[in-house]
Design an enzyme around this catalytic site. Structure first.
Site, PDB file in Angstrom:
ATOM      1  N   HIS A  78       0.817  -1.212   0.000  1.00 20.06           N
ATOM      2  CA  HIS A  78       0.000   0.000   0.000  1.00 20.06           C
ATOM      3  C   HIS A  78       0.849   1.259   0.000  1.00 20.06           C
ATOM      4  CE1 HIS A  78       0.905  -0.219   4.303  1.00 20.06           C
ATOM      5  NE2 HIS A  78       0.637   1.076   4.348  1.00 20.06           N
ATOM      6  N   HIS A  84      -1.258  11.137   5.868  1.00 17.43           N
ATOM      7  CA  HIS A  84      -1.243  10.064   6.879  1.00 17.43           C
ATOM      8  C   HIS A  84      -0.588  10.544   8.188  1.00 17.43           C
ATOM      9  CE1 HIS A  84      -1.282   6.029   8.390  1.00 17.43           C
ATOM     10  NE2 HIS A  84      -0.092   5.667   8.023  1.00 17.43           N
ATOM     11  N   HIS A 210       8.092   8.473   9.002  1.00 13.13           N
ATOM     12  CA  HIS A 210       6.812   8.942   8.459  1.00 13.13           C
ATOM     13  C   HIS A 210       6.643  10.446   8.696  1.00 13.13           C
ATOM     14  CE1 HIS A 210       5.585   4.644   8.582  1.00 13.13           C
ATOM     15  NE2 HIS A 210       4.614   4.982   7.764  1.00 13.13           N
TER      16      HIS A 210
HETATM   17 ZN   LIG Z   1       0.771   2.831   5.631  1.00 18.74          ZN
END
Ligand SMILES: [Zn+2]
Length: 264
Positions: A78, A84, A210
Site C-alpha cells: 500500500h 497520513h 513517516h
Molecule cells: Zn501505511
C-alpha cells in the site's frame, strides 16, 4: 534536470531509440496480491474482505461474476499519502504523478537485516551506495530491500511478533531517521519504498521517518515485494494507488520496468 527528461534518459540508456520500448524491458511485479491472508498492522480493526455479489449462471444462461471488497487503507502492499502523518499533507488523489512514476534505486540491506531484524538504513549505507553508483538524483524513487518479503504470509516472522492487537513488540527493519533526512532533504527523492511492513522499523512507537517525509510531500510504499529482481540503478518504477479522494493511504499496484541487456 526535469524528472520527465531524466525518465526518458534512463529509458533510452540501454536502447538507441529515444522512446519507451517495452520489448527492451522486463516487467517486475512489486505488489503482493490481496486476499484473506493479507497481513495488516496488528491493531487493524479488520482485514481484506471479498464477498460475492453473484457467481454463476444468470437466468439468461450466461456466466457472470462480481464481488464487493473492503479493506483498511494501510495493509498489504500500500501507499501512505502525506496526510497520513501531516494534517496539511495531500491525500492520495492529489499526490503528483512524478512522485509515483520515475527512476528507482535499490538500497540493499538484506544481509545486515538478516543479522539484525531491527536494522535501520544509515547515512553510511547511502554513502557506500553512492560511492559505487553515483549520487542519488532528485526525483528518484528509493526502494529499501530488506529481504522481508520472503517472510510474507507468516505474521510472526514478518512483524516479529503475532500478539493480537498489540504493536508494542514488533521487530523488522526500516529506514533510520538520519538516512531518511539525507534522502528527503538533501537528495530530494520522490518517494520511499520498503519490502517490510513500514518505513519506520518495528520497535518505533513515534514513527519519525513517516513524520519527516509527510510534511515534505513524500509518499511511502510499504510491503513491497520483488526487490531482489531489480538492479541497483536503472529500473523505472510505476506505483499507482487506488485513487481514493481524501484517503490517507491506498492499496498499491507497483511494477518496475527493468532494462534487458541486449545479447552480445
Ligand atoms: Zn501505511
Amino acid at each position: 534536470m526535469p524528472r520527465a527528461l531524466a525518465l526518458l534518459l534512463v529509458l533510452a540508456a540501454c536502447r538507441s531509440a529515444p522512446r519507451l520500448d517495452l520489448t527492451g524491458h522486463e516487467l517486475v511485479d512489486l505488489s503482493h496480491s490481496y486476499s484473506a491472508a493479507t497481513l495488516y498492522w496488528p491493531t487493524s480493526p479488520s482485514a481484506f474482505e471479498l464477498k460475492p455479489l453473484h457467481v454463476g449462471p444468470t437466468p439468461a444462461g450466461f456466466f457472470y461474476s462480481a464481488y464487493t471488497f473492503a479493506t483498511p487503507e494501510h495493509g498489504g502492499t500500500h501507499l501512505d499519502a502525506p496526510v497520513h502523518f501531516d494534517s496539511l499533507g495531500v491525500s492520495v488523489e492529489r499526490i503528483p504523478l512524478n512522485r509515483l512514476v520515475g527512476p528507482a534505486v535499490v538500497l540493499d540491506v538484506s544481509a545486515k537485516a538478516a543479522a539484525d531484524p531491527d536494522y535501520r538504513l544509515s547515512p553510511a549505507d547511502i554513502e557506500a551506495f553512492e560511492a559505487e553508483h553515483g549520487a542519488i538524483a532528485p526525483g528518484t524513487i528509493v526502494l529499501l530491500r530488506t529481504g522481508w518479503s520472503s517472510r510474507w504470509g507468516d505474521r510472526k516472522a514478518y512483524f516479529g511478533d503475532d500478539t493480537p492487537n498489540d504493536a508494542s513488540k514488533l521487530h523488522f527493519p526500516g529506514y533510520g531517521v538520519e538516512a531518511a533526512r539525507l534522502l528527503v532533504e538533501e537528495r530530494q527523492v520522490a518517494a520511499l519504498g520498503v519490502d517490510s511492513p513500514s518505513v519506520d522499523y518495528g520497535p518505533s512507537q513515534d514513527f519519525p521517518v513517516h513524520r519527516l517525509g509527510a510534511p515534505r510531500g513524500v509518499p511511502n510504499f510499504e510491503n513491497l515485494t520483488g526487490l531482489d529482481r531489480l538492479p541497483s540503478t536503472g529500473a523505472v518504477v510505476v506505483a499507482l494507488p487506488m485513487k481514493i479522494e481524501g484517503g490517507s493511504g491506498a492499496p498499491l499496484r507497483a511494477i518496475a520496468l527493468v532494462p534487458v541487456r541486449p545479447a552480445n
